[in-house]
Design an enzyme around this catalytic site. Structure first.
Site, PDB file in Angstrom:
ATOM      1  N   GLU B  74       0.818  -1.223   0.000  1.00 29.03           N
ATOM      2  CA  GLU B  74       0.000   0.000   0.000  1.00 29.03           C
ATOM      3  C   GLU B  74       0.847   1.266   0.000  1.00 29.03           C
ATOM      4  O   GLU B  74       0.504   2.264  -0.643  1.00 29.03           O
ATOM      5  CB  GLU B  74      -0.952   0.004   1.201  1.00 29.03           C
ATOM      6  CG  GLU B  74      -2.090  -1.010   1.111  1.00 29.03           C
ATOM      7  CD  GLU B  74      -1.682  -2.430   1.449  1.00 29.03           C
ATOM      8  OE1 GLU B  74      -0.522  -2.644   1.877  1.00 29.03           O
ATOM      9  OE2 GLU B  74      -2.509  -3.348   1.295  1.00 29.03           O
ATOM     10  N   HIS B 141     -10.314  -5.626   9.635  1.00 26.51           N
ATOM     11  CA  HIS B 141     -11.156  -5.446   8.450  1.00 26.51           C
ATOM     12  C   HIS B 141     -12.420  -4.661   8.784  1.00 26.51           C
ATOM     13  O   HIS B 141     -13.447  -4.809   8.120  1.00 26.51           O
ATOM     14  CB  HIS B 141     -11.550  -6.802   7.849  1.00 26.51           C
ATOM     15  CG  HIS B 141     -10.399  -7.595   7.320  1.00 26.51           C
ATOM     16  ND1 HIS B 141      -9.556  -8.292   8.140  1.00 26.51           N
ATOM     17  CD2 HIS B 141      -9.934  -7.778   6.067  1.00 26.51           C
ATOM     18  CE1 HIS B 141      -8.621  -8.892   7.407  1.00 26.51           C
ATOM     19  NE2 HIS B 141      -8.823  -8.591   6.148  1.00 26.51           N
TER      20      HIS B 141
END
Lengths: 344, 340
Positions: B74, B141
Site C-alpha cells: 500500500e 477489516h
C-alpha cells in the site's frame, strides 16, 4: 544591482560524452565545489544554519543528472537528487542563488520558505527533493512519475539517487518492486556507503535480479564512466526496456573529487580543451556562486503571511486565534445570521 | 457507454435503482470515460474486479494501463500514485480494506498532504476503500480511519451515506486538485434499503457541504456514514414520543461544514454527535470545540456524543454489537439531552 550570471543552460541529451558534455560537467563540477565552500562559509558566519558547516556536494549527482535530459518547462526528465545533492538542480538549470534562497528559507525562494533546507522540489526543472523521513518514498514517487511518462508515450525518464541505506527501508523495495512489475522508465542509483548507512550486506546486483530489472555497477571512477552508464540506462528506459538499478561504488576522497583535477586534466589532454578555456569555465562558475553568496544577505526573509497560504487549493487558512471577537454572552456571536441567542 | 459495459455501471442508464456499491462503480466508470487521465491502482482490482467487485469489468474496457493490479504494498503504490499525480494524471487508489491504509500513512501525511504547501504543486489523487464494522471482520477489516488523517492539513476526507451522495462526491473527489480519502461503509455497499434511482445526467456534489437528512426542532444529531441510518431510525423512534430530531449528514469530514452544524444548532439548542469511530480523538471532540467557539451562546445543554467504545473492533458478533453504537444508544442520549 549586478545581474545574476546566467545559469547553466540544459543541453540536449548527447549520445556520447563529447567535449560539450565535458565542458558542462567541468562547469557544473566547479560550480558545485565553489557552492559547497560558500555554504560552509555562510554557515560558519551564521548566515545559514550552523548544521550546514559540514555541507557537502556529491558531484556524482551532477554527472547523473547531466546524463538525463533536463528542462525548465516541466517537460524534461525528472530527478530526485537525494538530500545532500544540489548538483542535479544545478545541472537542470537552477542557479546558485535560487539554491541558496531555498537553503536559507528566504521569502524569495521557490516555496516562499514554507519548505527549505536540503529538500527542494521544482517540477518545472524536474527536481523532486527529499519529502519524507524514510528512504524509499522518493523511489515510489519517481516510479509513479515514470509510469505517467510511459502512459503518455513521452520521451522522458526519471532518476532517483539515494544512498545505499535505502536498501534497509521496506519502502524502497516496494518502489523498486513496483517499478519492475510495471516496467517503467526509472533509473535507481544507489550510492556507496556513507556515514550512518548502517550495516547491510546486500548484494545489489542480486537485488536487481530479484526484481527482474537491469543492473550496472560503476566503480571508483571519474565522470566519464558514470555518464555513459546513466545515459545507457536512460536509453533503455525510454525505449521501453524497463528500469535499471545502478550501484555507485565509493569514489574515494569522500566522493568529492576535491579538485576535479583528474577530470580537468583528462579534458585538456584527451579532448584538447585549451587551458585558458578550462580557466574561463572555472571563473564563470566561481562568479555565479560569488554573486549568489553576496546577494543572499539582501534577500528578504519570509512574511508570516506566507505561512497562511492554503494547504488545499480551495481552503481558507485560519490564524491561531479561532474566536473572531472576545466571548461576550450578552451579544450575538460573530457572523450571526440567526439573530440573538434563543437561550436569552 | 459500450454495450458490453458491466452490469453494475449500467443501472442508472436504464433507470433502475442502484446500491452504494453500484453508485461508486458508476462514478469511477464515468470519470474514466470522461477523462483519460483518470486511472485506477489497487490490489486485485483488475482481473479479479476488486475484493468487493467495485471494478468488475473495468480491465476489459480500459486495459491494464489504466486498471493496474498492484503488488501488495500500500505504501509503494500510494507513493507511485503521488508521482503520477505530480505529472498530471489523476490516480484513484483502492485500498482493499481501509484498515490497510496504515502502511501508506507516511507517504500520505508527509509527502502527499504537504505537496501544495511546500511548493510541489497540486496533488489530485483519491484513496478510496471500504471501512466500518458490523460484518464480523474483526480488528483488521472493520476500522474507520478518518481520524488517523483528520489532523493532517492538506487532506480531504469524504464519507458518504447513500448512493446519490456516493456517486456525486466521488466524482467531485476525482475532479478535485487535492488528495482525498474516500471512505465507503461496507455495510452500506449492498444494503437493500439504500437503493435509489439516480439522476441520469452527470452530476457532482461539492466537497465540504453537509446535508439535512431530516428536519427537526428539538435537537440536532450530527453524524455520517452508516450512522446516518442508525440516527434516522432513532429519530423515528423519538418522533413517536413527540421529539423532533434534526439529522445532519456531514458527507465530508474535511473540510468540515461547521456552518451547517452551527445553523442547525442555533435552531435546536441541543447537539448530539454520533459516529461509528471510537470515542477518544473522534470527530465529536472537534465538532464540540468548534461549536463552543462559534455557537456557545445558543447551547441549551451539554454537547453529547454516541460512539464506539475505545477498543479494537472485536471479532465476535456479540462483542461487536456491543462495541458499535446502536439505535438504542442514540435514543437514550437524545432523550437525556432533550430533557436537560
Amino acid at each position: 544591482m549586478t545581474p545574476e550570471p546566467a545559469g547553466h543552460a540544459p543541453n540536449s541529451f548527447p549520445a556520447t560524452l563529447g567535449s560539450e558534455v565535458a565542458r558542462d560537467l567541468l562547469y557544473l563540477g566547479f560550480q558545485a565545489r565553489f557552492l559547497e565552500a560558500r555554504v560552509r562559509d555562510l554557515a560558519r558566519s551564521e548566515v545559514l544554519h550552523a548544521d550546514l558547516a559540514g555541507f557537502r556536494v556529491d558531484p556524482r549527482s551532477t554527472v547523473l543528472a547531466r546524463a538525463m535530459r533536463g528542462g525548465t518547462d516541466g517537460k524534461g526528465d525528472l530527478c530526485h537528487p537525494g538530500p545532500l545533492a544540489p548538483g542535479p538542480a544545478l545541472a537542470f538549470g537552477a542557479t546558485p542563488l535560487e539554491f541558496l534562497r531555498h537553503l536559507a528559507g528566504k521569502g524569495t525562494s521557490s516555496a516562499s520558505a514554507r519548505e527549505g533546507g536540503l529538500s527542494w522540489t521544482d517540477l518545472r526543472r524536474g527536481i523532486i527533493g527529499w519529502g519524507a523521513p524514510r528512504g524509499g518514498t522518493a523511489t515510489q514517487v519517481l516510479a509513479g512519475a515514470a509510469f505517467a511518462f510511459r502512459q503518455r508515450g513521452e520521451d522522458r525518464a526519471a532518476l532517483v539517487f539515494e544512498r545505499r541505506s535505502a536498501l534497509q527501508s521496506g519502502g524502497w523495495h516496494e518502489g523498486v518492486n513496483l517499478a519492475g512489475a510495471l516496467g517503467v522508465p526509472l533509473i535507481v542509483v544507489l550510492a556507496a556507503p556513507q556515514t550512518g548507512d548502517g550495516s547491510d550486506h546486500a548484494d545489489i546486483e542480486a537485488v536487481a535480479a530479484s526484481y527482474g530489472i537491469a543492473f550496472a555497477r560503476v566503480g571508483r571512477d571519474s565522470p566519464e564512466r558514470i555518464f555513459p552508464t546513466v545515459a545507457a540506462a536512460r536509453r533503455r528506459a525510454v525505449n521501453g526496456e524497463g528500469p535499471t538499478l545502478i550501484e555507485l561504488l565509493d569514489a574515494g576522497d569522500g566522493n568529492r573529487w576535491e579538485h576535479h583535477d583528474a577530470f580537468a586534466e583528462l579534458a585538456v589532454t584527451e579532448d584538447g580543451l585549451p587551458e585558458q578555456v578550462l580557466d574561463a569555465i572555472r571563473k564563470a562558475a566561481a562568479a555565479g556562486v560569488e554573486h549568489a553568496a553576496a546577494r543572499l544577505a539582501k534577500e528578504p526573509g519570509p512574511s508570516t503571511r506566507d505561512a497562511l497560504v492554503p494547504v488545499c487549493t480551495d481552503a481558507a487558512p485560519h490564524p491561531p486565534w479561532t474566536r473572531r471577537d472576545p466571548p461576550a454572552p450578552d451579544t450575538p456571536a460573530p457572523n450571526d445570521a440567526m439573530g440573538p441567542p434563543h437561550a436569552e | 457507454m459500450p454495450n458490453d459495459a458491466p452490469a453494475q455501471v449500467t443501472r442508472t442508464r436504464s433507470g433502475r435503482p442502484v446500491t452504494v456499491l453500484e453508485a461508486i462503480s458508476e462514478a469511477l466508470w464515468e470519470e474514466m470515460e470522461r477523462d483519460e487521465r483518470v486511472f485506477l491502482m489497487g490490489e486485485d482490482i483488475g482481473a479479479y474486479g476488486g475484493a468487493f467487485k467495485v471494478t468488475r469489468g473495468f480491465l476489459d474496457r480500459f486495459g491494464p494501463s489504466r486498471v493496474i493490479d498492484t503488488p501488495i504494498s500500500e505504501g509503494g503504490f500510494t507513493g507511485a500514485a503521488a508521482g503520477a499525480a505530480h505529472m498530471g494524471l489523476r490516480p484513484v487508489v483502492e485500498m482493499q480494506f481501509m484498515d490497510f491504509i496504515s502502511p501508506a500513512y507516511d507517504v500520505l501525511t508527509n509527502y502527499i498532504a504537504t505537496s501544495l504547501y511546500r511548493g510541489a504543486g497540486p496533488m489530485p489523487l483519491v484513496v478510496r476503500g471500504p471501512v466500518g464494522g458490523g460484518n464480523r471482520g474483526g480488528p483488521f477489516h472493520s476500522q474507520n480511519v478518518e481520524m488517523a488523517f483528520f489532523h493532517t492539513p492538506g487532506l480531504k476526507i469524504v464519507y458518504p451515506s447513500n448512493p446519490r451522495d456516493a456517486k456525486g462526491l466521488l466524482k467531485s473527489s476525482i475532479r478535485d486538485d487535492n488528495p482525498v480519502i474516500f471512505e465507503e461503509h461496507k455495510g452500506l455497499y449492498r444494503a437493500p434499503h439504500c437503493r435509489e434511482v439516480l439522476p441520469s445526467e452527470d452530476y457532482v456534489i461539492p466537497l465540504g457541504s453537509a446535508r439535512t437528512a431530516l428536519e427537526g426542532e428539538d435537537l440536532t444529531i450530527v453524524t455520517y456514514g452508516l450512522m446516518v441510518h442508525r440516527s434516522l431510525e432513532a429519530a423515528a423512534e423519538l418522533a413517536r414520543d413527540g421529539i423532533r430530531a434534526e439529522v445532519v449528514d456531514l458527507r465530508t469530514l474535511l473540510p468540515l461544514d461547521e456552518e451547517a452544524i452551527a445553523d442547525s444548532l442555533k435552531k435546536t439548542g441541543k447537539l448530539l454527535i454520533v459516529h461509528e469511530d471510537t470515542r477518544t480523538g473522534g470527530i465529536a471532540g472537534e465538532i464540540a470545540i468548534r461549536m463552543n467557539e462559534r455557537a456557545f451562546e445558543w447551547l441549551d445543554g451539554p454537547i453529547l456524543r454516541v460512539t464506539a467504545i475505545d477498543s479494537p473492533v472485536p471479532f465476535s458478533g456479540e462483542l461487536e454489537d456491543y462495541f458499535l453504537p446502536g439505535v438504542g444508544d442514540v435514543v437514550t442520549a437524545a432523550r437525556y439531552l432533550v430533557g436537560y
